[in-house]
Design a protein around this motif. Structure first.
Motif, mmCIF file in Angstrom:
data_model
loop_
_atom_site.group_PDB
_atom_site.id
_atom_site.type_symbol
_atom_site.label_atom_id
_atom_site.label_comp_id
_atom_site.label_asym_id
_atom_site.label_seq_id
_atom_site.Cartn_x
_atom_site.Cartn_y
_atom_site.Cartn_z
ATOM 1 N N ASP A 109 0.859 -1.199 0.000
ATOM 2 C CA ASP A 109 0.000 0.000 0.000
ATOM 3 C C ASP A 109 0.892 1.244 0.000
ATOM 4 O OD1 ASP A 109 -2.330 -1.415 0.162
ATOM 5 O OD2 ASP A 109 -2.530 -1.211 2.349
ATOM 6 N N LYS A 110 0.448 2.254 -0.759
ATOM 7 C CA LYS A 110 1.235 3.501 -0.774
ATOM 8 C C LYS A 110 0.849 4.400 0.401
ATOM 9 C CE LYS A 110 2.070 4.262 -5.678
ATOM 10 N NZ LYS A 110 1.631 5.054 -6.841
ATOM 11 N N ILE A 111 1.845 4.998 1.017
ATOM 12 C CA ILE A 111 1.583 6.011 2.045
ATOM 13 C C ILE A 111 2.493 7.209 1.781
ATOM 14 C CG2 ILE A 111 3.088 4.721 3.673
ATOM 15 C CD1 ILE A 111 1.423 6.033 5.964
ATOM 16 N N LEU A 112 1.887 8.410 1.770
ATOM 17 C CA LEU A 112 2.672 9.633 1.550
ATOM 18 C C LEU A 112 3.279 10.065 2.879
ATOM 19 C CD1 LEU A 112 1.103 9.575 -1.080
ATOM 20 C CD2 LEU A 112 0.554 11.979 -0.776
ATOM 21 N N ILE A 113 4.589 10.310 2.863
ATOM 22 C CA ILE A 113 5.246 10.769 4.096
ATOM 23 C C ILE A 113 6.268 11.855 3.770
ATOM 24 C CG2 ILE A 113 4.989 8.553 5.325
ATOM 25 C CD1 ILE A 113 7.914 7.958 4.762
ATOM 26 N N PRO A 114 6.507 12.777 4.701
ATOM 27 C CA PRO A 114 7.578 13.749 4.466
ATOM 28 C C PRO A 114 8.914 13.011 4.408
ATOM 29 C CG PRO A 114 6.207 14.395 6.329
ATOM 30 C CD PRO A 114 5.835 12.999 5.988
ATOM 31 N N ARG A 115 9.852 13.615 3.737
ATOM 32 C CA ARG A 115 11.162 12.989 3.567
ATOM 33 C C ARG A 115 11.903 12.894 4.906
ATOM 34 N NH1 ARG A 115 13.643 9.679 0.001
ATOM 35 N NH2 ARG A 115 15.795 10.258 -0.355
ATOM 36 N N LEU A 168 0.789 10.771 5.925
ATOM 37 C CA LEU A 168 1.314 11.088 7.266
ATOM 38 C C LEU A 168 2.031 12.437 7.214
ATOM 39 C CD1 LEU A 168 3.014 8.886 9.872
ATOM 40 C CD2 LEU A 168 4.246 10.901 9.111
ATOM 41 N N ILE A 169 1.748 13.257 8.222
ATOM 42 C CA ILE A 169 2.339 14.597 8.320
ATOM 43 C C ILE A 169 2.967 14.755 9.708
ATOM 44 C CG2 ILE A 169 1.614 17.053 8.554
ATOM 45 C CD1 ILE A 169 1.705 16.273 5.711
ATOM 46 N N ILE A 170 4.059 15.534 9.755
ATOM 47 C CA ILE A 170 4.654 15.875 11.064
ATOM 48 C C ILE A 170 4.131 17.265 11.418
ATOM 49 C CG2 ILE A 170 6.798 16.271 12.349
ATOM 50 C CD1 ILE A 170 8.230 14.961 9.844
ATOM 51 N N ASN A 171 3.539 17.397 12.558
ATOM 52 C CA ASN A 171 3.033 18.719 12.920
ATOM 53 C C ASN A 171 2.909 18.900 14.427
ATOM 54 O OD1 ASN A 171 1.821 21.234 11.797
ATOM 55 N ND2 ASN A 171 0.235 20.643 13.211
ATOM 56 N N LEU A 195 -5.716 10.991 7.178
ATOM 57 C CA LEU A 195 -4.535 11.804 7.483
ATOM 58 C C LEU A 195 -4.093 11.426 8.891
ATOM 59 C CD1 LEU A 195 -2.556 14.171 6.973
ATOM 60 C CD2 LEU A 195 -4.257 15.657 8.056
ATOM 61 N N ILE A 196 -2.886 10.905 8.988
ATOM 62 C CA ILE A 196 -2.380 10.573 10.325
ATOM 63 C C ILE A 196 -1.211 11.502 10.644
ATOM 64 C CG2 ILE A 196 -3.213 8.213 10.170
ATOM 65 C CD1 ILE A 196 -0.495 7.209 9.655
ATOM 66 N N VAL A 197 -1.117 11.888 11.908
ATOM 67 C CA VAL A 197 -0.187 12.970 12.238
ATOM 68 C C VAL A 197 0.793 12.553 13.340
ATOM 69 C CG1 VAL A 197 0.000 15.383 12.997
ATOM 70 C CG2 VAL A 197 -1.915 14.681 11.567
ATOM 71 N N ASP A 198 2.076 12.762 13.044
ATOM 72 C CA ASP A 198 3.104 12.633 14.069
ATOM 73 C C ASP A 198 3.099 13.953 14.824
ATOM 74 O OD1 ASP A 198 5.383 12.831 15.554
ATOM 75 O OD2 ASP A 198 6.765 12.167 13.992
#
Ligand SMILES: Cc1ncc(COP(=O)(O)O)c(C=O)c1O
Length: 488
Positions: A109-115, A168-171, A195-198
């Motif tokens: 499964d694809k998941i978008l994440i910050p580098r 996934l986003i870091i915020n 949208l899941i958030v760190d």
């Protein structure tokens, strides 16, 4: 406001009842209320921690199948934070992040994440077998750090990957800058994916209007928060909040049960129960105190030659819509010393321990545990350091733009389990990296496991080294060799 009585601490109360009953402990842990503990350690600790260091039984409930006080304590946490359900993690936000990822994506499964994610995100991706699609965060040349990813980056990456299963986003970031998470939530939800958030650095956000918007208020589906970092819980305690029907709550519980010990510490969980009460009832004024103190520190540090602490002007950067004033980033570039040098001076000569350091900065994590006199002492020390170094050294050079994200040949899971061998960096062009390679500043991977090593990357690494900037991450500390994956 709250639906439940936030003055209650059901788990802590159950433990107090156990203690007050004077129960005979024929159960683990083996120190038996401290009676069998090492004397020197017990003398230092005092007896109370041992008395509530118990195991799973009915009175104190089970973290894996909560029906009593832990269930109530978690319900109080959801009520305080405005979540649909909340779970205690005693494996920090790292464990909570792995659980979030494993509950929304699986094999391929694809998941978008910050580098620039924390290593627990990579851990979750390796464990799940998911395919990461990386998004580049915005980079700040002045401070030498990464901010958040912009809504535009999320939108464009989703357009290119409409089959993604989650984002996934870091915020906010470690340095306290926050992206437009509300807009990001709207974009992600157009694809009907979660949208899941760190939110490791944001367990306090929802309790004071002078702080960036919390991901729960912004409409995220799930987030993980390090209550041990920013509010009063003990180290390892975090909260995982579920906020929407896009998330299967049972799966989250099952995943946490796989990842977490069957012997969770009741000392930690009780501290989390009480930290929730504290932030729910007194968060506003405690955070007002913290923000005022940190703003004072920021203003005073900015008066000392050679030091700089960013404030509202950081909002002019892409990827920053607000910032958390309780994070004080002290930039020492103009002093001609590195953040690492400053960190060592503060620790070794003045016994002041910073949260982190990088090439240009050291970071203060301000909380309501900080005291004005400690800030005054820091200011006096920074003045001494400024007097010694200002005008004597060269300003540190800007970091160089990082090369484009290379092609992903193997998913991180395959790269992790693949056969690896070491080659000199200059001979590695065209091979598949088996390791991370990070550029500091701005703390972004130029290579992740499974990616093709390009000539631009090799040249970039050589250039960084030649101008005294840092590359790190390979097993070889000098970064002369890199582990590559055999691809067959
Ligand atoms: C952005 C970020 N995410 C996740 C984590 C992991 O949190 P924890 O230490 O609670 O496991 C950290 C820890 O520093 C972090 O900075």
């Amino acid at each position: 406001m709250y639906k439940l009585n936030q003055d209650e601490t059901p788990l802590f109360n159950a433990l107090m009842e156990y203690v007050n009953r004077n129960t005979i402990p024929f159960h683990v842990p083996g120190h038996k209320k401290g009676q069998g503990a090492d004397e020197e350690f017990k003398k230092f600790m005092g007896e109370n921690p041992f008395k509530i260091d118990v195991t799973v039984f009915k009175l104190v409930d089970s973290l894996h199948h909560p029906t009593g006080p832990i269930k109530k304590a978690q319900e109080l946490a959801s009520d305080a934070y405005g979540a649909k359900a909340s779970f205690f993690s005693i494996h920090g936000t790292s464990g909570a992040i792995e659980a979030m990822i494993l509950s929304v994506v699986s094999d391929n499964d694809k998941i978008l994440i910050p580098r620039n994610v924390h290593k627990s995100v990579t851990g979750g991706i390796i464990l799940s077998g998911a395919v990461p699609v990386y998004m580049q965060p915005e980079l700040d040349k002045k401070i030498g750090i990464a901010h958040g990813v912009t809504p535009e980056t999320v939108e464009n990456t989703l357009k290119e990957n409409p089959d993604a299963k989650a984002v996934l986003i870091i915020n906010p970031t470690y340095y306290g800058t926050a992206t437009d998470i509300k807009k990001i939530a709207e974009i992600v939800h157009r694809y009907n994916i979660p949208l899941i958030v760190d939110e490791a650095h944001g367990p306090h956000l929802g309790f004071n209007d002078r702080l960036p918007m919390s991901s729960i208020d912004a409409g995220a589906d799930m987030c993980a928060q390090s209550t041990h970092k920013i509010i009063g819980a003990l180290t390892q305690c975090s909260l995982l909040h579920v906020c929407s029907d896009r998330i299967d709550m049972n799966k989250v519980q099952q995943t946490l049960n796989i990842l977490q010990t069957t012997s969770p510490s009741y000392i930690l969980m009780a501290s989390l129960d009480c930290a929730r009460r504290q932030i729910a009832l007194h968060g506003k004024e405690l955070l007002d105190y913290t923000i005022d103190l940190c703003n004072y520190a920021r203003d005073e540090i900015n008066k000392i030659p050679g030091f700089y602490c960013f404030g509202a002007e950081v909002l002019n950067n892409k990827g920053v819509i607000s910032y958390d004033p309780t994070k004080v980033t002290i930039t020492c570039r103009d002093l001609g010393i590195t953040g690492y040098d400053l960190d060592m001076m503060l620790a070794d000569e003045y016994h002041i321990q910073m949260e982190l350091s990088d090439l240009y900065n050291v970071l203060i994590v301000g909380t309501f545990g900080d005291k004005k006199e400690d800030i005054e002492y820091l200011l006096s020390v920074l003045k001494k350091i400024s007097a010694k170094y200002y005008g004597t050294g060269d300003k540190k050079s800007d970091f160089i733009d990082i090369p484009p994200i290379p092609e992903q040949i193997l998913i991180p899971r395959k790269a992790f389990y693949g056969n690896k061998y070491s080659v000199p960096i200059e001979d590695s062009v065209g091979m598949i990296s088996g390791e991370f390679l990070m550029a500091y500043p701005p703390g972004i991977p130029v290579l992740c496991p499974g990616e093709k090593i390009t000539i631009e990357i090799v040249k970039y690494i050589q250039k960084l080294k030649s101008i005294g900037l840092y590359v790190q991450g390979t097993e070889d500390p000098r970064v002369e060799n890199i582990k590559v994956v055999q691809n067959n």
